[in-house]
Design a protein around this motif. Structure first.
Motif, PDB file in Angstrom:
ATOM      1  N   VAL A  34       0.833  -1.208   0.000  1.00  0.00           N
ATOM      2  CA  VAL A  34       0.000   0.000   0.000  1.00  0.00           C
ATOM      3  C   VAL A  34       0.865   1.255   0.000  1.00  0.00           C
ATOM      4  CG1 VAL A  34      -1.689   1.308   1.385  1.00  0.00           C
ATOM      5  CG2 VAL A  34      -1.896  -1.190   1.161  1.00  0.00           C
ATOM      6  N   PHE A  35       2.085   1.140   0.506  1.00  0.00           N
ATOM      7  CA  PHE A  35       2.936   2.298   0.792  1.00  0.00           C
ATOM      8  C   PHE A  35       4.164   2.351  -0.123  1.00  0.00           C
ATOM      9  CE2 PHE A  35       0.826   1.015   4.721  1.00  0.00           C
ATOM     10  CZ  PHE A  35       0.275   2.212   5.146  1.00  0.00           C
ATOM     11  N   THR A  36       4.725   3.552  -0.240  1.00  0.00           N
ATOM     12  CA  THR A  36       6.060   3.667  -0.815  1.00  0.00           C
ATOM     13  C   THR A  36       7.031   3.065   0.200  1.00  0.00           C
ATOM     14  OG1 THR A  36       6.433   5.861   0.141  1.00  0.00           O
ATOM     15  CG2 THR A  36       5.474   5.786  -2.091  1.00  0.00           C
ATOM     16  N   ALA A  37       8.189   2.615  -0.241  1.00  0.00           N
ATOM     17  CA  ALA A  37       9.146   1.960   0.666  1.00  0.00           C
ATOM     18  C   ALA A  37       9.595   2.874   1.797  1.00  0.00           C
ATOM     19  CB  ALA A  37      10.360   1.464  -0.122  1.00  0.00           C
ATOM     20  N   ASP A  38       9.649   4.179   1.532  1.00  0.00           N
ATOM     21  CA  ASP A  38      10.113   5.133   2.544  1.00  0.00           C
ATOM     22  C   ASP A  38       8.961   5.913   3.193  1.00  0.00           C
ATOM     23  OD1 ASP A  38       9.408   6.634   0.335  1.00  0.00           O
ATOM     24  OD2 ASP A  38      11.184   7.935   0.414  1.00  0.00           O
ATOM     25  N   ALA A  39       7.744   5.414   3.073  1.00  0.00           N
ATOM     26  CA  ALA A  39       6.575   6.120   3.631  1.00  0.00           C
ATOM     27  C   ALA A  39       6.752   6.361   5.124  1.00  0.00           C
ATOM     28  CB  ALA A  39       5.307   5.309   3.383  1.00  0.00           C
ATOM     29  N   ASP A  40       6.180   7.450   5.579  1.00  0.00           N
ATOM     30  CA  ASP A  40       6.151   7.800   6.999  1.00  0.00           C
ATOM     31  C   ASP A  40       4.770   7.405   7.518  1.00  0.00           C
ATOM     32  OD1 ASP A  40       6.579   8.946   9.518  1.00  0.00           O
ATOM     33  OD2 ASP A  40       5.980  10.936   8.830  1.00  0.00           O
ATOM     34  N   ILE A  41       4.723   6.380   8.375  1.00  0.00           N
ATOM     35  CA  ILE A  41       3.467   5.870   8.927  1.00  0.00           C
ATOM     36  C   ILE A  41       3.448   6.213  10.409  1.00  0.00           C
ATOM     37  CG2 ILE A  41       2.010   3.849   9.264  1.00  0.00           C
ATOM     38  CD1 ILE A  41       3.621   2.526   6.957  1.00  0.00           C
ATOM     39  N   ASP A  42       2.425   6.953  10.824  1.00  0.00           N
ATOM     40  CA  ASP A  42       2.374   7.517  12.175  1.00  0.00           C
ATOM     41  C   ASP A  42       1.152   6.986  12.935  1.00  0.00           C
ATOM     42  OD1 ASP A  42       2.285   9.079  14.451  1.00  0.00           O
ATOM     43  OD2 ASP A  42       2.491  10.982  13.397  1.00  0.00           O
ATOM     44  N   TYR A  43       1.416   6.103  13.887  1.00  0.00           N
ATOM     45  CA  TYR A  43       0.373   5.566  14.760  1.00  0.00           C
ATOM     46  C   TYR A  43       0.440   6.172  16.159  1.00  0.00           C
ATOM     47  CZ  TYR A  43      -0.462   1.775  11.363  1.00  0.00           C
ATOM     48  OH  TYR A  43      -0.784   1.043  10.246  1.00  0.00           O
ATOM     49  N   ALA A  45      -0.931   8.448  17.757  1.00  0.00           N
ATOM     50  CA  ALA A  45      -2.160   8.821  18.460  1.00  0.00           C
ATOM     51  C   ALA A  45      -2.679   7.661  19.312  1.00  0.00           C
ATOM     52  CB  ALA A  45      -3.237   9.267  17.471  1.00  0.00           C
ATOM     53  N   SER A  46      -2.286   6.425  18.969  1.00  0.00           N
ATOM     54  CA  SER A  46      -2.771   5.277  19.724  1.00  0.00           C
ATOM     55  C   SER A  46      -1.653   4.374  20.248  1.00  0.00           C
ATOM     56  CB  SER A  46      -3.723   4.444  18.858  1.00  0.00           C
ATOM     57  OG  SER A  46      -3.072   3.988  17.699  1.00  0.00           O
ATOM     58  N   LEU A  47      -0.489   4.442  19.644  1.00  0.00           N
ATOM     59  CA  LEU A  47       0.650   3.594  20.013  1.00  0.00           C
ATOM     60  C   LEU A  47       1.927   4.420  19.915  1.00  0.00           C
ATOM     61  CD1 LEU A  47      -0.180   0.649  17.579  1.00  0.00           C
ATOM     62  CD2 LEU A  47      -0.484   0.580  20.050  1.00  0.00           C
ATOM     63  N   PRO A  48       2.953   4.040  20.643  1.00  0.00           N
ATOM     64  CA  PRO A  48       4.236   4.741  20.459  1.00  0.00           C
ATOM     65  C   PRO A  48       4.968   4.159  19.245  1.00  0.00           C
ATOM     66  CG  PRO A  48       4.433   3.140  22.217  1.00  0.00           C
ATOM     67  CD  PRO A  48       3.004   3.094  21.747  1.00  0.00           C
ATOM     68  N   LEU A  49       4.396   4.388  18.056  1.00  0.00           N
ATOM     69  CA  LEU A  49       4.916   3.727  16.862  1.00  0.00           C
ATOM     70  C   LEU A  49       4.831   4.654  15.657  1.00  0.00           C
ATOM     71  CD1 LEU A  49       5.999   1.084  15.634  1.00  0.00           C
ATOM     72  CD2 LEU A  49       3.622   0.366  15.344  1.00  0.00           C
ATOM     73  N   ARG A  50       5.974   4.856  15.042  1.00  0.00           N
ATOM     74  CA  ARG A  50       6.064   5.636  13.806  1.00  0.00           C
ATOM     75  C   ARG A  50       7.261   5.126  13.037  1.00  0.00           C
ATOM     76  NH1 ARG A  50       5.773  12.192  13.234  1.00  0.00           N
ATOM     77  NH2 ARG A  50       5.768  12.216  10.952  1.00  0.00           N
ATOM     78  N   GLY A  51       7.113   4.947  11.716  1.00  0.00           N
ATOM     79  CA  GLY A  51       8.244   4.469  10.938  1.00  0.00           C
ATOM     80  C   GLY A  51       7.874   4.179   9.504  1.00  0.00           C
ATOM     81  N   THR A  52       8.785   3.509   8.830  1.00  0.00           N
ATOM     82  CA  THR A  52       8.587   3.080   7.445  1.00  0.00           C
ATOM     83  C   THR A  52       7.732   1.810   7.459  1.00  0.00           C
ATOM     84  OG1 THR A  52      10.515   1.646   7.437  1.00  0.00           O
ATOM     85  CG2 THR A  52      10.876   3.971   6.811  1.00  0.00           C
ATOM     86  N   PRO A  53       7.226   1.392   6.307  1.00  0.00           N
ATOM     87  CA  PRO A  53       6.461   0.140   6.283  1.00  0.00           C
ATOM     88  C   PRO A  53       7.235  -1.047   6.868  1.00  0.00           C
ATOM     89  CG  PRO A  53       6.129   1.333   4.245  1.00  0.00           C
ATOM     90  CD  PRO A  53       7.187   2.079   5.005  1.00  0.00           C
ATOM     91  N   ALA A  54       8.493  -1.185   6.533  1.00  0.00           N
ATOM     92  CA  ALA A  54       9.289  -2.308   7.059  1.00  0.00           C
ATOM     93  C   ALA A  54       9.412  -2.227   8.581  1.00  0.00           C
ATOM     94  CB  ALA A  54      10.670  -2.332   6.406  1.00  0.00           C
ATOM     95  N   ALA A 125       2.419   7.714   0.683  1.00  0.00           N
ATOM     96  CA  ALA A 125       3.751   8.161   1.097  1.00  0.00           C
ATOM     97  C   ALA A 125       3.748   8.653   2.537  1.00  0.00           C
ATOM     98  CB  ALA A 125       4.239   9.274   0.176  1.00  0.00           C
ATOM     99  N   HIS A 126       2.543   8.885   3.070  1.00  0.00           N
ATOM    100  CA  HIS A 126       2.429   9.376   4.450  1.00  0.00           C
ATOM    101  C   HIS A 126       1.047   8.998   4.966  1.00  0.00           C
ATOM    102  CE1 HIS A 126       3.275  11.925   7.900  1.00  0.00           C
ATOM    103  NE2 HIS A 126       2.085  12.482   7.740  1.00  0.00           N
ATOM    104  N   MET A 127       1.012   8.437   6.175  1.00  0.00           N
ATOM    105  CA  MET A 127      -0.265   8.110   6.801  1.00  0.00           C
ATOM    106  C   MET A 127      -0.204   8.472   8.271  1.00  0.00           C
ATOM    107  SD  MET A 127      -2.250   4.524   7.475  1.00  0.00           S
ATOM    108  CE  MET A 127      -1.677   4.356   9.168  1.00  0.00           C
TER     109      MET A 127
END
Length: 152
Positions: A34-43, A45-54, A125-127
């Motif tokens: 669903v994402f570009t390899a270098d996408a910035d995924i930001d969770y 708001a609910s988890l201490p988790l942010r990063g690339t798809p991998a 590329a960003h979520m």
């Protein structure tokens, strides 16, 4: 609406379905697609988790093994096209059974995506996930259990 925009909307809508199906089935290759390899995924708001798809998959994969079931409903999708990019907001309801929690956890919120047109189609590329509400409800036993009877 022009045909190219209609086609893009359908492709992006399919990517949102791929996101939900990838998470719910544990198909992490589908999720990453669903994402570009270098996408910035930001969770965050609910988890201490942010990063690339991998990076996200490296965290999610072992965690989701212990979740007995999860089902994402993604609805009320809005699109704003700007050249080769599209800002997308899609609301979600995600009921699931979490380890150690009695009852069904319900998560409500929305995803904001920045989709970009790539040589492989539209990719996020960003979520950013925004959590609006969480609650735990009732019994986790399904009213009906799906079985495969082989009948058509």
């Amino acid at each position: 609406m022009e045909l190219t925009e209609a086609s893009a909307r359908l492709e992006i809508q399919q990517q949102l379905a791929n996101y939900a199906n990838g998470v719910d089935s544990g198909d992490w290759e589908l999720y990453k697609s669903v994402f570009t390899a270098d996408a910035d995924i930001d969770y965050t708001a609910s988890l201490p988790l942010r990063g690339t798809p991998a990076e996200i998959v490296a965290t999610f994969e072992p965690v989701f093994r212990d979740i007995s079931w999860t089902q994402h409903y993604i609805t009320n999708t809005s699109f704003r096209f700007e050249g080769d990019e599209c800002q997308v907001r899609a609301f979600f309801h995600n009921p699931c059974v979490l380890p150690g929690v009695e009852g069904t956890a319900h998560h409500y919120g929305y995803y904001d995506h920045r989709f970009v047109q790539t040589e492989h189609g539209w990719k996020s590329a960003h979520m950013v996930e925004t959590m609006l509400h969480r609650e735990i409800t009732g019994n986790t036993q399904p009213a009906v259990t799906a079985t495969s009877s082989g009948a058509a």
